[in-house]
Design a protein around this motif. Structure first.
Motif, PDB file in Angstrom:
ATOM      1  N   ASP A  25       0.818  -1.218   0.000  1.00  0.00           N
ATOM      2  CA  ASP A  25       0.000   0.000   0.000  1.00  0.00           C
ATOM      3  C   ASP A  25       0.847   1.263   0.000  1.00  0.00           C
ATOM      4  N   ASP A  26       1.859   1.315   0.868  1.00  0.00           N
ATOM      5  CA  ASP A  26       2.641   2.545   0.955  1.00  0.00           C
ATOM      6  C   ASP A  26       3.431   2.820  -0.327  1.00  0.00           C
ATOM      7  N   THR A  27       3.936   1.786  -0.967  1.00  0.00           N
ATOM      8  CA  THR A  27       4.653   1.959  -2.231  1.00  0.00           C
ATOM      9  C   THR A  27       3.698   2.408  -3.331  1.00  0.00           C
ATOM     10  N   LEU A  28       2.528   1.793  -3.389  1.00  0.00           N
ATOM     11  CA  LEU A  28       1.530   2.133  -4.394  1.00  0.00           C
ATOM     12  C   LEU A  28       1.065   3.579  -4.249  1.00  0.00           C
ATOM     13  N   VAL A  29       0.736   3.966  -3.031  1.00  0.00           N
ATOM     14  CA  VAL A  29       0.243   5.332  -2.787  1.00  0.00           C
ATOM     15  C   VAL A  29       1.347   6.356  -3.030  1.00  0.00           C
ATOM     16  N   SER A  30       2.555   6.048  -2.609  1.00  0.00           N
ATOM     17  CA  SER A  30       3.683   6.963  -2.828  1.00  0.00           C
ATOM     18  C   SER A  30       3.909   7.196  -4.321  1.00  0.00           C
ATOM     19  N   THR A  31       3.820   6.138  -5.106  1.00  0.00           N
ATOM     20  CA  THR A  31       3.986   6.262  -6.552  1.00  0.00           C
ATOM     21  C   THR A  31       2.840   7.055  -7.165  1.00  0.00           C
ATOM     22  N   PHE A  32       1.626   6.785  -6.709  1.00  0.00           N
ATOM     23  CA  PHE A  32       0.454   7.489  -7.229  1.00  0.00           C
ATOM     24  C   PHE A  32       0.530   8.978  -6.930  1.00  0.00           C
ATOM     25  N   LEU A  33       0.985   9.313  -5.713  1.00  0.00           N
ATOM     26  CA  LEU A  33       1.096  10.726  -5.318  1.00  0.00           C
ATOM     27  C   LEU A  33       2.391  11.369  -5.795  1.00  0.00           C
ATOM     28  N   LYS A  34       3.276  10.557  -6.385  1.00  0.00           N
ATOM     29  CA  LYS A  34       4.603  11.030  -6.797  1.00  0.00           C
ATOM     30  C   LYS A  34       5.363  11.584  -5.601  1.00  0.00           C
ATOM     31  N   GLY A  35       5.375  10.791  -4.531  1.00  0.00           N
ATOM     32  CA  GLY A  35       6.089  11.172  -3.308  1.00  0.00           C
ATOM     33  C   GLY A  35       5.231  12.014  -2.398  1.00  0.00           C
ATOM     34  N   GLY A  36       5.881  12.783  -1.598  1.00  0.00           N
ATOM     35  CA  GLY A  36       5.168  13.673  -0.700  1.00  0.00           C
ATOM     36  C   GLY A  36       4.718  12.982   0.568  1.00  0.00           C
ATOM     37  N   PRO A  37       4.462  13.742   1.593  1.00  0.00           N
ATOM     38  CA  PRO A  37       4.002  13.127   2.832  1.00  0.00           C
ATOM     39  C   PRO A  37       2.557  12.636   2.701  1.00  0.00           C
ATOM     40  N   PHE A  38       2.289  11.488   3.312  1.00  0.00           N
ATOM     41  CA  PHE A  38       0.932  10.956   3.369  1.00  0.00           C
ATOM     42  C   PHE A  38       0.843  10.035   4.568  1.00  0.00           C
ATOM     43  N   LEU A  39      -0.371   9.762   4.985  1.00  0.00           N
ATOM     44  CA  LEU A  39      -0.619   8.869   6.108  1.00  0.00           C
ATOM     45  C   LEU A  39      -1.721   7.907   5.711  1.00  0.00           C
ATOM     46  N   LEU A  40      -1.429   6.612   5.781  1.00  0.00           N
ATOM     47  CA  LEU A  40      -2.428   5.578   5.511  1.00  0.00           C
ATOM     48  C   LEU A  40      -3.150   5.257   6.812  1.00  0.00           C
ATOM     49  N   ALA A  41      -4.464   5.256   6.754  1.00  0.00           N
ATOM     50  CA  ALA A  41      -5.265   4.943   7.936  1.00  0.00           C
ATOM     51  C   ALA A  41      -6.474   4.132   7.503  1.00  0.00           C
ATOM     52  N   SER A  42      -7.095   3.491   8.478  1.00  0.00           N
ATOM     53  CA  SER A  42      -8.308   2.733   8.224  1.00  0.00           C
ATOM     54  C   SER A  42      -9.253   2.959   9.394  1.00  0.00           C
ATOM     55  N   PRO A  43     -10.549   3.078   9.136  1.00  0.00           N
ATOM     56  CA  PRO A  43     -11.488   3.189  10.250  1.00  0.00           C
ATOM     57  C   PRO A  43     -11.428   1.988  11.194  1.00  0.00           C
TER      58      PRO A  43
END
Length: 162
Positions: A25-43
């Motif tokens: 997930d973190d690799t996929l999201v990082s690539t989609f966002l082209k880097g940058g800070p992000f936080l993965l969370a789930s309810p």
């Protein structure tokens, strides 16, 4: 060799005994966002707070500064939310604030969850919760935590005096 995940997004799957492994997930999201800070969370993380949430949700929330909306990447739906501030990693204090921010999206009784959350504040680090509420909370969350922390502080002070 490459598998298409979304428009312009590909990955080379690794073969396992169970078939092709999906990307992390973190690799996929990082690539989609082209880097940058992000936080993965789930309810689902709210369930660990011990405030009575028991629902299981099949979604991943991505707090970031670049994208907003629901995107399907590799067969999974991610709910991207642009936020001005979020921590580098999930903390119990952030989850408490996020729970109040997203209270209307839960399947549980909001009144019951807020009462249990208020009781949980007495056992936690109130200074860190107050800071998290100011940094990450909506106006409703800030008001709730200001009231709840004042009430809990008064109760703890009364118990210390007795």
């Amino acid at each position: 060799v490459l598998t298409k995940l979304a428009g312009g997004l590909y990955y080379a799957p690794k073969q396992t005994a169970f078939g092709k492994a999906p990307p992390e997930d973190d690799t996929l999201v990082s690539t989609f966002l082209k880097g940058g800070p992000f936080l993965l969370a789930s309810p689902n993380a709210y369930n660990a707070l011990g405030v009575g949430t028991t629902q299981l949700h099949n979604k991943t929330v991505v707090y970031n500064h670049k994208r907003h909306g629901k995107f399907t990447l590799g067969g999974r739906t991610y709910d991207f939310r642009m936020k001005p501030a979020f921590p580098k990693k999930l903390t119990a204090e952030f989850l408490m604030v996020d729970l109040v921010n997203n209270l209307d999206q839960l399947g549980e009784s909001a009144k019951d969850v807020l009462e249990r959350l208020k009781a949980r504040l007495a056992a936690g680090d109130r200074a860190r919760v107050k800071k998290a509420a100011q940094s990450y909370g909506s106006e409703r969350a800030k008001k709730f935590f200001a009231r709840a922390l004042a009430e809990v502080g008064a109760e703890v002070g009364a118990q210390d005096a007795a």
